[in-house]
Design a protein around this motif. Sequence first.
Motif, PDB file in Angstrom:
ATOM      1  N   ARG A   1     -15.004 -20.025   8.384  1.00  0.00           N
ATOM      2  CA  ARG A   1     -14.399 -20.742   9.513  1.00  0.00           C
ATOM      3  C   ARG A   1     -15.174 -22.016   9.827  1.00  0.00           C
ATOM      4  N   GLU A   2     -16.471 -21.907   9.827  1.00  0.00           N
ATOM      5  CA  GLU A   2     -17.301 -23.077  10.105  1.00  0.00           C
ATOM      6  C   GLU A   2     -17.120 -24.137   9.013  1.00  0.00           C
ATOM      7  N   HIS A   3     -17.031 -23.682   7.779  1.00  0.00           N
ATOM      8  CA  HIS A   3     -16.796 -24.573   6.637  1.00  0.00           C
ATOM      9  C   HIS A   3     -15.480 -25.340   6.841  1.00  0.00           C
ATOM     10  N   ALA A   4     -14.436 -24.620   7.245  1.00  0.00           N
ATOM     11  CA  ALA A   4     -13.117 -25.233   7.427  1.00  0.00           C
ATOM     12  C   ALA A   4     -13.127 -26.202   8.601  1.00  0.00           C
ATOM     13  N   ARG A   5     -13.766 -25.825   9.701  1.00  0.00           N
ATOM     14  CA  ARG A   5     -13.794 -26.674  10.900  1.00  0.00           C
ATOM     15  C   ARG A   5     -14.555 -27.977  10.650  1.00  0.00           C
ATOM     16  N   ASN A   6     -15.458 -27.952   9.691  1.00  0.00           N
ATOM     17  CA  ASN A   6     -16.216 -29.150   9.356  1.00  0.00           C
ATOM     18  C   ASN A   6     -15.479 -30.047   8.361  1.00  0.00           C
ATOM     19  N   GLY A   7     -14.208 -29.737   8.132  1.00  0.00           N
ATOM     20  CA  GLY A   7     -13.408 -30.577   7.257  1.00  0.00           C
ATOM     21  C   GLY A   7     -13.679 -30.399   5.780  1.00  0.00           C
TER      22      GLY A   7
ATOM     23  N   LEU B   1      -3.109 -26.761  -3.004  1.00  0.00           N
ATOM     24  CA  LEU B   1      -2.841 -27.772  -1.975  1.00  0.00           C
ATOM     25  C   LEU B   1      -3.936 -27.781  -0.916  1.00  0.00           C
ATOM     26  N   ALA B   2      -4.335 -26.577  -0.495  1.00  0.00           N
ATOM     27  CA  ALA B   2      -5.365 -26.490   0.549  1.00  0.00           C
ATOM     28  C   ALA B   2      -6.670 -27.115   0.068  1.00  0.00           C
ATOM     29  N   SER B   3      -6.980 -26.911  -1.217  1.00  0.00           N
ATOM     30  CA  SER B   3      -8.192 -27.489  -1.778  1.00  0.00           C
ATOM     31  C   SER B   3      -8.063 -29.010  -1.908  1.00  0.00           C
ATOM     32  N   ALA B   4      -6.918 -29.460  -2.443  1.00  0.00           N
ATOM     33  CA  ALA B   4      -6.727 -30.900  -2.662  1.00  0.00           C
ATOM     34  C   ALA B   4      -6.748 -31.677  -1.351  1.00  0.00           C
ATOM     35  N   TRP B   5      -6.236 -31.051  -0.279  1.00  0.00           N
ATOM     36  CA  TRP B   5      -6.132 -31.755   1.003  1.00  0.00           C
ATOM     37  C   TRP B   5      -7.192 -31.285   2.009  1.00  0.00           C
ATOM     38  N   ASP B   6      -8.152 -30.491   1.561  1.00  0.00           N
ATOM     39  CA  ASP B   6      -9.221 -29.994   2.456  1.00  0.00           C
ATOM     40  C   ASP B   6      -8.662 -29.360   3.728  1.00  0.00           C
ATOM     41  N   LEU B   7      -7.674 -28.491   3.568  1.00  0.00           N
ATOM     42  CA  LEU B   7      -7.046 -27.862   4.732  1.00  0.00           C
ATOM     43  C   LEU B   7      -7.919 -26.729   5.268  1.00  0.00           C
ATOM     44  N   PRO B   8      -7.882 -26.483   6.587  1.00  0.00           N
ATOM     45  CA  PRO B   8      -8.703 -25.426   7.193  1.00  0.00           C
ATOM     46  C   PRO B   8      -8.079 -24.049   6.999  1.00  0.00           C
ATOM     47  N   LEU B   9      -8.107 -23.572   5.773  1.00  0.00           N
ATOM     48  CA  LEU B   9      -7.470 -22.297   5.410  1.00  0.00           C
ATOM     49  C   LEU B   9      -8.517 -21.333   4.853  1.00  0.00           C
ATOM     50  N   ILE B  10      -8.424 -20.067   5.234  1.00  0.00           N
ATOM     51  CA  ILE B  10      -9.266 -19.001   4.682  1.00  0.00           C
ATOM     52  C   ILE B  10      -8.355 -18.008   3.974  1.00  0.00           C
ATOM     53  N   LEU B  11      -8.620 -17.769   2.696  1.00  0.00           N
ATOM     54  CA  LEU B  11      -7.883 -16.765   1.930  1.00  0.00           C
ATOM     55  C   LEU B  11      -8.741 -15.508   1.877  1.00  0.00           C
ATOM     56  N   LEU B  12      -8.248 -14.407   2.423  1.00  0.00           N
ATOM     57  CA  LEU B  12      -9.031 -13.178   2.453  1.00  0.00           C
ATOM     58  C   LEU B  12      -8.308 -12.100   1.643  1.00  0.00           C
TER      59      LEU B  12
ATOM     60  N   GLN C   1      -2.862 -32.155  10.568  1.00  0.00           N
ATOM     61  CA  GLN C   1      -2.102 -33.326  11.005  1.00  0.00           C
ATOM     62  C   GLN C   1      -2.239 -33.583  12.496  1.00  0.00           C
ATOM     63  N   LYS C   2      -2.417 -32.526  13.268  1.00  0.00           N
ATOM     64  CA  LYS C   2      -2.562 -32.678  14.720  1.00  0.00           C
ATOM     65  C   LYS C   2      -4.012 -32.906  15.140  1.00  0.00           C
ATOM     66  N   GLY C   3      -4.912 -32.803  14.180  1.00  0.00           N
ATOM     67  CA  GLY C   3      -6.316 -33.008  14.506  1.00  0.00           C
ATOM     68  C   GLY C   3      -6.892 -31.927  15.395  1.00  0.00           C
ATOM     69  N   GLU C   4      -6.393 -30.710  15.235  1.00  0.00           N
ATOM     70  CA  GLU C   4      -6.838 -29.601  16.085  1.00  0.00           C
ATOM     71  C   GLU C   4      -8.105 -28.946  15.527  1.00  0.00           C
ATOM     72  N   ASP C   5      -8.813 -28.281  16.417  1.00  0.00           N
ATOM     73  CA  ASP C   5     -10.066 -27.617  16.024  1.00  0.00           C
ATOM     74  C   ASP C   5      -9.837 -26.112  15.911  1.00  0.00           C
ATOM     75  N   ARG C   6      -9.074 -25.711  14.916  1.00  0.00           N
ATOM     76  CA  ARG C   6      -8.849 -24.292  14.665  1.00  0.00           C
ATOM     77  C   ARG C   6      -8.534 -24.102  13.193  1.00  0.00           C
ATOM     78  N   VAL C   7      -8.331 -22.845  12.788  1.00  0.00           N
ATOM     79  CA  VAL C   7      -8.136 -22.549  11.370  1.00  0.00           C
ATOM     80  C   VAL C   7      -6.974 -21.573  11.206  1.00  0.00           C
ATOM     81  N   ALA C   8      -6.550 -21.387   9.956  1.00  0.00           N
ATOM     82  CA  ALA C   8      -5.561 -20.364   9.595  1.00  0.00           C
ATOM     83  C   ALA C   8      -6.205 -19.427   8.579  1.00  0.00           C
ATOM     84  N   LEU C   9      -5.964 -18.150   8.732  1.00  0.00           N
ATOM     85  CA  LEU C   9      -6.483 -17.157   7.783  1.00  0.00           C
ATOM     86  C   LEU C   9      -5.312 -16.359   7.228  1.00  0.00           C
TER      87      LEU C   9
END
Length: 349
Positions: A225-231, A163-174, A136-144
């Motif tokens: 991370r790169e995948h997420a940053r690319n939207g 939700l993360a998949s439906a909204w293309d959120l920059p999330l990494i599940l490890l 929502q803030k248009g930031e260039d970072r991710v959450a893991l």
Amino acid sequence: MPSIDLESEQGREEALRRMLTIRKFDTKVGEHFADGEIPGFVHLYVGEEAVGVGACAALEEDDYITSTHRGHGHCIAKGLDPNLMMAEVFGKREGYCNGKGGSMHIADMDANMLGANGIVGAGPPLGAGAALTINQKGEDRVALSFLGDGAVAQGQVHEAVNLASAWDLPLILLVENNQYGEGTPVSDQHNLEKLSDTAGAYDIPGIHVDGMDITAVNEAVAEAREHARNGKGPTFIEADTYRFHGHFEGDEELYRDEDEVEEWRKRDPITDFSERLIDRDELTEEKFEEMQAEIESEIEDAIAYAKDADEPVPEEAYDDMFSANVPDIERFVQQANARTDGGTHGGEF
């Protein structure tokens, strides 16, 4: 730039140092818990160091992480201060959460470490929330979000991934697959050969890596991370690893035999990585021993710091429970009282 560059010699040394710090920190915690000096439960990260350090090394300093009940390793991998961590584990006022969180709830908002968590599977919803904020803030970072193999069966985890998949959120599940959900083997928990196959249900990438190999984990998280940053949304990573201690300290471990534990110990991630650095002439046996002695001393200092720290005072037991600027408590109470008294609904918030 990643927080630790494993492509550089300096970065590889720092990664080894953090893995050793985790090992020494948790080994000492286990000893002092056995002596009855630490309140509550402790769940040690010994054996899983390559996952936490490999993952956090691929993140940047301002990326978010969420953790699990086995969170000491994640905290050190993210760069938290062992002194303040140890004080928290000992339940002291100088700890990260003023001694109110203990081993399972260390958090540091300044480091974007959103908290270890005693509830299985509670991290991914927090991670999805952080990822939504980034979006929502248009930031260039991710959450893991780190989670265990047992958490993969939790409902809130699937809600977060969906939700993360439906909204293309920059999330990494490890997923740290340490082979047992408490005392239950993974094969008895899931009808899947690989937990990373879960990703297919959400049409997101699923990656399966050797969690005893810090390089493999690092490369997988860097790719995600790169995948997420690319939207392009979230990635679901499964890292095969093993905890050398029981589920909790005091666990009799009747569900696994010593031969199995010894087989995994032969794949010790710290031994493996140090030997690789020695083979590259970046480390000597003598330097490795010096490094271990330095870290041993640092952790002893952390123990002393924790023991000398103050006990929490009862008068502050209810402090820090609510954010000062979010809940409109008085208005909520007035409206609730109005409804109880049979008055009007009270209008909209």
